[in-house]
Design a protein around this motif. Structure first.
Motif, short mmCIF file in Angstrom:
data_model
loop_
_atom_site.label_atom_id
_atom_site.label_comp_id
_atom_site.label_asym_id
_atom_site.label_seq_id
_atom_site.Cartn_x
_atom_site.Cartn_y
_atom_site.Cartn_z
N TYR A 24 47.87 -65.30 20.69
CA TYR A 24 48.25 -65.25 19.27
C TYR A 24 49.77 -65.32 19.11
CZ TYR A 24 48.91 -63.51 14.52
OH TYR A 24 49.30 -63.38 13.20
N MET A 25 50.50 -64.67 20.00
CA MET A 25 51.96 -64.66 19.91
C MET A 25 52.55 -66.05 20.11
SD MET A 25 52.65 -61.10 21.98
CE MET A 25 54.44 -61.24 21.97
N SER A 64 47.18 -57.85 25.69
CA SER A 64 45.95 -58.52 26.11
C SER A 64 46.19 -60.02 26.10
CB SER A 64 44.78 -58.17 25.19
OG SER A 64 44.98 -58.73 23.90
N PHE A 65 45.28 -60.75 26.76
CA PHE A 65 45.42 -62.20 26.78
C PHE A 65 45.35 -62.79 25.38
CE2 PHE A 65 43.23 -66.34 26.77
CZ PHE A 65 44.18 -67.11 27.41
N LEU A 66 44.39 -62.33 24.58
CA LEU A 66 44.25 -62.86 23.23
C LEU A 66 45.47 -62.53 22.37
CD1 LEU A 66 40.47 -62.19 22.47
CD2 LEU A 66 41.58 -64.35 23.09
N ILE A 120 52.60 -64.35 27.51
CA ILE A 120 51.16 -64.07 27.59
C ILE A 120 50.86 -63.01 28.64
CG2 ILE A 120 48.89 -65.06 28.08
CD1 ILE A 120 49.90 -67.71 26.97
N ILE A 121 51.52 -63.06 29.80
CA ILE A 121 51.19 -62.08 30.84
C ILE A 121 51.75 -60.70 30.52
CG2 ILE A 121 51.08 -63.86 32.62
CD1 ILE A 121 53.78 -62.94 33.64
N GLU A 122 52.79 -60.62 29.67
CA GLU A 122 53.34 -59.31 29.31
C GLU A 122 52.74 -58.74 28.04
OE1 GLU A 122 57.58 -59.69 29.17
OE2 GLU A 122 57.79 -59.72 31.36
N ALA A 123 51.91 -59.51 27.34
CA ALA A 123 51.27 -59.04 26.11
C ALA A 123 50.23 -57.97 26.44
CB ALA A 123 50.63 -60.21 25.38
N SER A 149 43.86 -62.18 35.28
CA SER A 149 42.58 -61.91 35.92
C SER A 149 42.79 -61.48 37.37
CB SER A 149 41.68 -63.15 35.86
OG SER A 149 41.42 -63.51 34.51
N TYR A 150 43.66 -62.20 38.07
CA TYR A 150 43.92 -61.91 39.48
C TYR A 150 44.50 -60.50 39.65
CZ TYR A 150 46.47 -61.97 43.91
OH TYR A 150 46.98 -61.65 45.15
#
Length: 746
Positions: free
Chosen positions: A143-144, A137-139, A132-135, A177-178
């Motif tokens: 999805y992945m 975007s978050f969405l 998720i952090i390397e995608a 976000s951070y």
């Protein structure tokens, strides 16, 4: 960057209520050898009168107190309790952080080394956080993980549904976000160093700070578990009616820390995220049991804590089953009114329904014994007048209610499993069956051959005795049990044998007892946790903390008022704490003495080879812990993994593990072809390792494949020569990678 060198350091391997909805924070007034990289340089009313005299300096305190409607003394008590709770939480956070750092020297590890440090299930869970952090975007990352093809290739699965990944989703969103906000303001979030590892190894880059994904992850795990200790202090204070009881709880936890938690060694495990919310849930439940008419707000808070406990951990439903059973037993004994019991059941049902929706319809929740038990108990309470009419003898009524609960729960659970076609939890029944009989099969042996799923070791209660935790807990339980038996005999003598009219729904009267209902519940819950821990050693992580909670009752005036005035009781408690501290301090020093550094060069070589010499779509199979690392660090598709709770995954793993059986090579090759595997990672240790007689992989396979018993294990043959069925493409001291010939595979 700053170049570092390493120095050598040896590692020590020691391894009832007045009817008002009282705030739970106010005490009740009841009467009663590895090397290590170097570090970087680089009296309450009187007190309130003082506060009141300075109201000009602190005008906000009086305003806050008036808004929440507390007396000055109550406000001061809450303040002192919260301060002590914060101190306990900070100390636990500090303790966990330093134990983890001392054991692995985590801040000095490279990105790859940090990922390798998360072995088995930990690596699997962390891989979705990384996704998720390397995608982009978050969405996109969400999805992945909800349409994942890497974990059980070629299947596409919703890992959020299967693996209880909400903690990773939340932390990944916070991390994105951070880092986004910090980047916007140009604030540096991490510092990187060049670490000289010595021993002929290449230097690596090591980063620390909240901008490092792994550091961010473990930081929040330890913060959560630090907050858990604050809750433990409040819990012990509220249950015992004394802040000294809270101190006893915290000290007992620290003195028995190695038996109470393993979060400092295994941060990503589900219990690390889930258990703190069980502590909150049980604190709220204690308040509800103590309050004659609990408010809707408290019940809602209980429901939310239920959800937060269940969402991160698939095992939570079994813990809540023991809780519901303990509450039902309290109801049968007369310590819990029908209306309050039904309110608790409704809260649990709503929580379960919410989790079912958030887990995308995970059938294991509806087909659990927990769900069936909620329905069964509800029906029994609704039919209490009929039960009283049929079974007029008090003792017989109690027995029949308990029997009805057991039988109806088992029948309903079986029916739901058949209707919904769910078999994922079948291995749990087999595991329990193997504990009481000589039943064995492949799946149960995979569990019971691991020490954490075996019976509790004899050394564990001996360690409890050395810190006086077991003797103190037994004393408290004995006092509660004695008064409970007295109450039960009184109820049986006074019970009218004639048919009683059914009570109205709003009748919440609870008879006067010599012991409070919440204490009976806690004693029953302790008994349930003890049974679980004896059967499965891993579950002592529920037993030990609850024993610490029960130890707080040494300070209860209701239970130990016979000792004498308050001062004498405190002297007794301090004397016991002093004796506890003798072994407790030694236990803590043993933990502080663990110094080392994570290193796994053979696996690092394997992962580097996979990343550089294989294609991104090449599929791997092998031992479950290694597969989690390959998915996490190399990003390659795998066919099996350590999350063994799914029936389909268990079948896949069995096919993969046929390499460690005595089957012909042709059969094993066909199994791997069926799973579309390109490479098999062979580990000799899995072929020869034997935790105890009957627990090596070839011996486990002998149960499933008796016709080949006596032959040489295939893994031993492959260790010598893999031809003609496989080709060796990589080998080091631990791992051998076998390629399944493409010409015969697809």
């Amino acid at each position: 960057m700053v170049a570092k060198t390493r120095r050598q350091i040896a590692k020590d391997q020691t391894p009832q209520s007045n009817g008002k909805d009282r705030s739970p924070f106010v005490s009740p007034s009841h009467a009663a050898g590895k090397s290590r990289r170097p570090g970087k340089d680089g009296k309450g009313s009187g007190g309130f009168n003082v506060l009141q005299s300075k109201s000009g300096m602190f005008p906000g305190f009086a305003s806050i107190r008036s808004k929440i409607g507390l007396s000055p003394s109550a406000f001061m008590k809450i303040g002192i309790t919260l301060v002590l709770a914060l101190v306990a939480g900070f100390l636990h956070w500090y303790h966990l952080t330093h134990l983890f750092e001392n054991d692995r020297h985590f801040s000095h590890l490279s990105v790859l080394e940090k990922e390798m440090a998360f072995r088995t299930e930990m690596g699997l869970y962390y891989s979705y956080y990384k996704t998720i952090i390397e995608a982009p975007s978050f969405l996109n990352g969400l999805y992945m993980v909800m349409n994942d093809r890497l974990t059980e290739y070629p299947l596409i699965i919703n890992t959020l549904k299967r693996f209880n990944l909400y903690p990773e989703v939340v932390l990944a969103s916070w991390f994105r976000s951070y880092t986004g906000v910090m980047e916007f303001f140009g604030i540096q979030t991490k510092m990187c160093w060049s670490i000289n590892r010595g021993e002929g190894l290449d230097p690596v880059e090591s980063c620390e700070g909240m901008g490092d994904p792994a550091s961010f992850y473990v930081t929040f795990v330890f913060l959560l578990n630090g907050a858990m200790m604050s809750l433990f202090f409040i819990y012990g204070t509220y249950l015992s009616g004394s802040r000294l009881g809270g101190i006893v709880t915290v000290l007992c936890f620290f003195f028995n820390h190695g038996e109470s938690t393993r979060v400092m060694w295994t941060p990503p495990l589900r219990e690390s995220f889930s258990y703190p919310f069980l502590v909150l849930q049980m604190l709220l439940l204690t308040h509800i049991l103590r309050t004659r008419k609990p408010s809707t707000t408290v019940l809602v808070a209980l429901g939310i804590s239920n959800v937060l406990f269940m969402l991160p951990w698939q095992f939570a439903q079994f813990v809540l089953l023991t809780q519901v059973a303990s509450l039902f037993a309290s109801y049968i004994l007369g310590y819990l009114s029908p209306s309050k019991m039904q309110s608790l059941l409704v809260t649990h049902m709503i929580s379960l329904s919410v989790c079912y929706v958030l887990m995308f319809g995970n059938a294991m929740l509806l087909t659990s014994f927990y769900a069936s038990s909620l329905v069964s108990i509800w029906v029994i309470i609704a039919m209490r007048a009929k039960f009283a009419e049929l079974f007029q003898t008090g003792l017989l009524l109690w027995i029949m209610q308990g029997l009805a609960w057991v039988v109806s729960t088992v029948i309903l659970k079986s029916m739901l499993s058949i209707i919904l076609g769910a078999s994922d939890d079948a291995h749990i029944s087999s595991l329990i069956k193997s504990k009481f009989t000589d039943y064995k099969d492949f799946d149960t042996m995979m569990y019971t051959c691991a020490a954490e799923f075996d019976f509790m070791e004899v050394e564990t209660p001996l360690r409890y005795i050395k810190t006086l935790l077991l003797p103190v807990t037994m004393l408290v339980v004995a006092v509660i049990a004695g008064r409970t038996v007295k109450d039960a005999m009184k109820i049986l003598r006074e019970r009218d044998v004639s048919v009683k009219e059914e009570k109205t729904e709003d009748d919440s009267d609870e008879p006067e007892m010599s012991v409070r209902g919440e204490l009976v519940y806690h004693a029953l819950q302790l008994l349930a946790f003890a049974v679980l821990a004896v059967l499965i050693m891993r579950l002592k992580l529920f037993l030990t903390p609850h024993m610490c909670i029960m130890a707080s009752l040494l300070c209860s005036k209701q239970l130990f008022g016979w000792v004498g005035e308050k001062f004498k009781l405190q002297i007794m408690v301090f004397a016991i704490i002093s004796i506890m501290a003798m072994q407790g301090a030694a236990n803590m020093q043993g933990q502080w003495g663990i110094m080392g550094e994570f290193s796994n060069v053979p696996q690092e070589e394997l992962l580097d080879w996979i990343s550089s010499k294989t294609g991104p779509n090449d599929v791997f199979a092998g031992a479950m812990p290694t597969m989690a690392s390959i998915k996490l660090s190399a990003g390659r598709p795998i066919v099996n993994h350590p999350h063994y709770e799914d029936a389909g995954l268990r079948a896949r793993t069995k096919l993969v593990y046929s390499m460690y059986s005595r089957k012909p090579a042709e059969t094993v090759q066909a199994n791997l072809m069926k799973l579309q595997v390109d490479y098999f990672v062979l580990e000799d240790s899995w072929c020869t390792r034997r935790s105890r007689p009957g627990c090596s992989m070839p011996e486990i396979w002998d149960l499933e494949d008796p016709e080949n018993s006596g032959k040489a294990p295939l893994c031993s043959i492959m260790g010598r020569d893999t031809r003609p069925h496989f080709a060796t493409v990589f080998q080091n001291s631990i791992y051998k990678v076998l390629k399944v010939p493409k010409s015969s595979q697809r």
